[in-house]
Design a protein around this motif. Structure first.
Motif, PDB file in Angstrom:
ATOM      1  N   ASP A   6     -27.160   2.880 -50.842  1.00  0.00           N
ATOM      2  CA  ASP A   6     -27.763   4.199 -50.841  1.00  0.00           C
ATOM      3  C   ASP A   6     -28.228   4.539 -49.433  1.00  0.00           C
ATOM      4  O   ASP A   6     -28.662   3.653 -48.676  1.00  0.00           O
ATOM      5  CB  ASP A   6     -28.957   4.231 -51.805  1.00  0.00           C
ATOM      6  N   GLN A   7     -28.165   5.804 -49.087  1.00  0.00           N
ATOM      7  CA  GLN A   7     -28.490   6.218 -47.709  1.00  0.00           C
ATOM      8  C   GLN A   7     -29.941   5.908 -47.332  1.00  0.00           C
ATOM      9  O   GLN A   7     -30.282   5.820 -46.147  1.00  0.00           O
ATOM     10  CB  GLN A   7     -28.226   7.716 -47.541  1.00  0.00           C
ATOM     11  N   HIS A   8     -30.816   5.742 -48.335  1.00  0.00           N
ATOM     12  CA  HIS A   8     -32.215   5.476 -48.036  1.00  0.00           C
ATOM     13  C   HIS A   8     -32.519   3.987 -47.915  1.00  0.00           C
ATOM     14  O   HIS A   8     -33.647   3.613 -47.581  1.00  0.00           O
ATOM     15  CB  HIS A   8     -33.106   6.104 -49.112  1.00  0.00           C
ATOM     16  N   SER A   9     -31.540   3.113 -48.201  1.00  0.00           N
ATOM     17  CA  SER A   9     -31.751   1.674 -48.050  1.00  0.00           C
ATOM     18  C   SER A   9     -31.846   1.328 -46.559  1.00  0.00           C
ATOM     19  O   SER A   9     -31.029   1.779 -45.765  1.00  0.00           O
ATOM     20  CB  SER A   9     -30.594   0.893 -48.678  1.00  0.00           C
ATOM     21  N   LYS A  10     -32.845   0.551 -46.202  1.00  0.00           N
ATOM     22  CA  LYS A  10     -33.045   0.200 -44.795  1.00  0.00           C
ATOM     23  C   LYS A  10     -33.373  -1.282 -44.652  1.00  0.00           C
ATOM     24  O   LYS A  10     -34.033  -1.865 -45.510  1.00  0.00           O
ATOM     25  CB  LYS A  10     -34.221   1.002 -44.197  1.00  0.00           C
ATOM     26  N   LYS A  11     -32.912  -1.879 -43.554  1.00  0.00           N
ATOM     27  CA  LYS A  11     -33.324  -3.230 -43.193  1.00  0.00           C
ATOM     28  C   LYS A  11     -34.429  -3.093 -42.160  1.00  0.00           C
ATOM     29  O   LYS A  11     -34.252  -2.427 -41.132  1.00  0.00           O
ATOM     30  CB  LYS A  11     -32.155  -4.030 -42.627  1.00  0.00           C
ATOM     31  N   TYR A  33     -29.920  12.102 -56.890  1.00  0.00           N
ATOM     32  CA  TYR A  33     -28.993  12.312 -58.001  1.00  0.00           C
ATOM     33  C   TYR A  33     -29.142  11.249 -59.089  1.00  0.00           C
ATOM     34  O   TYR A  33     -28.368  11.192 -60.029  1.00  0.00           O
ATOM     35  CB  TYR A  33     -27.542  12.375 -57.506  1.00  0.00           C
ATOM     36  N   PHE A  34     -30.148  10.390 -58.960  1.00  0.00           N
ATOM     37  CA  PHE A  34     -30.472   9.401 -59.997  1.00  0.00           C
ATOM     38  C   PHE A  34     -31.992   9.280 -60.039  1.00  0.00           C
ATOM     39  O   PHE A  34     -32.686   9.565 -59.059  1.00  0.00           O
ATOM     40  CB  PHE A  34     -29.840   8.036 -59.690  1.00  0.00           C
ATOM     41  N   GLY A  35     -32.522   8.873 -61.190  1.00  0.00           N
ATOM     42  CA  GLY A  35     -33.966   8.763 -61.338  1.00  0.00           C
ATOM     43  C   GLY A  35     -34.492   7.440 -60.798  1.00  0.00           C
ATOM     44  O   GLY A  35     -33.861   6.401 -60.960  1.00  0.00           O
ATOM     45  N   ILE A  36     -35.638   7.466 -60.114  1.00  0.00           N
ATOM     46  CA  ILE A  36     -36.286   6.240 -59.657  1.00  0.00           C
ATOM     47  C   ILE A  36     -37.773   6.304 -60.002  1.00  0.00           C
ATOM     48  O   ILE A  36     -38.337   7.382 -60.146  1.00  0.00           O
ATOM     49  CB  ILE A  36     -36.125   5.998 -58.139  1.00  0.00           C
ATOM     50  N   ASP A  37     -38.398   5.125 -60.151  1.00  0.00           N
ATOM     51  CA  ASP A  37     -39.843   5.089 -60.375  1.00  0.00           C
ATOM     52  C   ASP A  37     -40.552   4.334 -59.260  1.00  0.00           C
ATOM     53  O   ASP A  37     -41.758   4.134 -59.318  1.00  0.00           O
ATOM     54  CB  ASP A  37     -40.169   4.459 -61.732  1.00  0.00           C
ATOM     55  N   GLY A  38     -39.800   3.919 -58.225  1.00  0.00           N
ATOM     56  CA  GLY A  38     -40.437   3.197 -57.134  1.00  0.00           C
ATOM     57  C   GLY A  38     -39.444   2.747 -56.084  1.00  0.00           C
ATOM     58  O   GLY A  38     -38.272   3.133 -56.109  1.00  0.00           O
TER      59      GLY A  38
END
Length: 318
Positions: A6-11, A33-38
């Motif tokens: 995902d574009q928001h994943s970061k190291k 485009y998908f639900g997340i809770d954290g």
């Protein structure tokens, strides 16, 4: 390894950077485009990750930051009572359908009478609802200022709604349980919930609730042990079951006959014994024969197992 991230994943190198990402994602989460809770923070080194070990089901090398749950209001239309596999009677809130955290919710567990009394919950109330972990619907509070005097207090039934047996509270180690129970060992609702639990632990996926209910109604099974005596001809002769479906069910049962002792103890549905406690019992006693001969003191000596669980396990095997 070639997986698309995902574009928001970061190291990142510092924990402070994780806090920055958490704040950033909180601003854009509703547009994903998908639900997340954290946001999940994971140690990016396999050796370090494994060396940290696991607590219960939770690896120490990974943790989730949870965002505050979305809250909505709706009307409590009714309260029904379900009978669980241990015989516990659980009140269930029937709600006016409402959209919360991405799905329509019309039911929520109320756990027990203490919870209903703590909330001062009445049928007809306007309630505040959220999904715990964005998954499990939960009634948080009652908006008492919106009452119109037409609300009705809920009264727990005197008898089991499934079999008519007088309900009672269990007394374990001189302490009375919060929940009410149906004491009837032959209660059909208890038996049905137990069978569903049993096949779930054994991972016999071909036997869903509807099929189990059908087999019970047809007299093919009365308890969990009967599942392993089923034959292809028993099933194939039933309406809407053919040779192939019967063959698939029997093959699935055959492949799932063997199970670890920990899972078997969990499958038995002993009061207060979940997956982790069952695993602790199995690791300590190693065989079911040794557990059957164990005293309350023997069981209570195991780390993380308290007096109530020990008495429950001892009573089950007695």
């Amino acid at each position: 390894l070639g997986f698309v991230l995902d574009q928001h994943s970061k190291k990142i190198e510092k924990l402070s950077s994780a806090l920055v990402i958490i704040k950033m994602v909180s601003k854009v989460r509703t547009g994903l485009y998908f639900g997340i809770d954290g946001v999940v923070i994971n140690i990016d080194d396999t050796k370090i990750f494994e060396s940290l070990g696991v607590v219960g089901k939770d690896p120490r090398g990974i943790i989730a930051f949870k965002y505050p749950a979305e809250k909505v209001t709706t009307i409590l239309k009714d309260i029904k009572v379900n009978v669980g596999r241990t015989g516990a009677l659980t009140p269930l809130a029937i709600l006016s359908p409402v959209l919360v955290a991405g799905s329509i919710v019309s039911k929520a567990t109320l756990h027990n009478m203490d919870q209903i009394e703590r909330l001062d919950l009445r049928i007809g109330d306007t309630v505040v609802l959220e999904k715990a972990g964005d998954v499990i619907p939960k009634v948080l509070e009652v908006l008492t200022k919106l009452r119109n005097s037409k609300e009705k207090k809920f009264v727990m039934p005197k008898v089991c709604p499934a079999c008519g047996t007088k309900i009672e509270k269990k007394v374990i180690l001189e302490q009375t349980s919060v929940a009410y129970y149906c004491p009837n060992a032959k209660c059909p609702a208890k038996n049905e919930r137990y069978l569903e639990h049993f096949v779930s632990v054994f991972e016999i996926y071909e036997l869903g609730p509807k099929i189990l209910r059908r087999f019970k109604d047809e007299g093919l099974i009365t308890d969990a042990a009967d599942i392993f005596t089923l034959e292809k001809g028993d099933i194939a002769s039933l309406e809407r079951f053919g040779e192939k479906s019967a063959e698939n069910i029997i093959e699935e049962i055959k492949n799932k006959r063997k199970i670890t002792l920990g899972k078997f103890l969990w499958a038995l549905g002993i009061l207060h014994v979940g997956e982790e406690t069952a695993r602790d019992l199995a690791n300590n006693f190693e065989t079911i024969e040794k557990l059957e001969k164990a005293s309350v003191e023997d069981i209570n000596s195991i780390e993380n197992i308290g007096p109530a669980v020990s008495k429950s396990v001892y009573s089950f095997f007695s």
